[in-house]
Enzyme design. Structure first.
Site, PDB file in Angstrom:
ATOM      1  CG  HIS A 137      97.728 -46.461  30.685  1.00 15.90           C
ATOM      2  ND1 HIS A 137      98.155 -46.951  29.475  1.00 15.90           N
ATOM      3  CD2 HIS A 137      96.685 -47.228  31.064  1.00 15.90           C
ATOM      4  CE1 HIS A 137      97.411 -47.985  29.136  1.00 15.90           C
ATOM      5  NE2 HIS A 137      96.508 -48.174  30.069  1.00 15.90           N
TER       6      HIS A 137
HETATM    7  S1  FES Z   1     100.705 -44.489  28.861  1.00 19.37           S
HETATM    8 FE1  FES Z   1      99.987 -46.503  28.637  1.00 19.37          FE
HETATM    9  S2  FES Z   1     100.077 -46.840  26.507  1.00 19.37           S
HETATM   10 FE2  FES Z   1     100.825 -44.826  26.758  1.00 19.37          FE
END
Ligand code: FES
Length: 178
Positions: free
Chosen positions: A143
């Site tokens: 993410h």
């Molecule tokens: S940014 Fe979501 S698990 Fe690493």
């Protein structure tokens, strides 16, 4: 007078003794039965061996990092350059999402060595190492979390810095994690 109906105090005392003895033996029996169960819950020698890991740092050149497994998790060990350390220490920690000094994430006198559990603090992906992301540290592609050269979260949804596990130096070139 029937013999049975007469309560002889001596008989009563003997019966009490027998009952008490049986109870005491029953208690010991229960402890005896419990011990193998409790003992079976103690970690076996091979599990204990995995509880800590020794790592020889001598093959890791400055600027390189390795990944080792410890308790089923990846652990990054980076041999930081002076530029990595200077970068990490030039930051105003008050601006960080999880304020922490770089010096508090390493062992004094071994500041070039950064040891961290490679599990993103957002939802648990393994961040990519090798100077990835916008801050020269680690980048989690799940993410988009960016960690700096101290493993501190700088950008993205992760709420915390990468975890520094308990570890110690056995000598100048060997550490024990766990
Ligand atoms: S940014 Fe979501 S698990 Fe690493």
């Amino acid at each position: 007078m029937s013999k049975q109906a007469t309560a002889n105090p001596e008989d009563t005392n003997r019966r009490d003794f027998i009952v008490l003895s049986a109870t005491a033996m029953g208690g010991l029996g229960a402890v005896g039965a419990l011990w193998p169960f409790v003992d079976s819950m103690n970690p076996s020698a091979d599990v204990l061996a995995l509880a800590s890991v020794e790592v020889d740092l001598s093959p890791i050149a400055e600027g390189q990092e390795i990944k080792v497994m410890w308790r089923g998790k990846p652990v990054y060990i980076r041999h930081r350059t002076k530029a990595d350390i200077d970068d990490a220490r030039s930051v105003d920690v008050a601006d960080l999402p999880d304020p922490q000094q770089d010096a508090d994430r390493v062992i004094e006198g071994h500041d070039q060595w950064l040891v961290m559990v490679g599990v993103c603090t957002h939802l648990g992906c393994v961040p990519l190492g090798g100077k990835k992301g916008e801050f020269g540290g680690w980048f989690c592609p799940c993410h988009g979390s960016h960690y700096d050269t101290s493993g501190r979260i700088r950008k993205g949804p992760a709420p915390k810095n990468l975890l520094v596990p308990d570890y110690s130096f056995i000598d100048d070139t060997r550490i024990k994690i766990g």
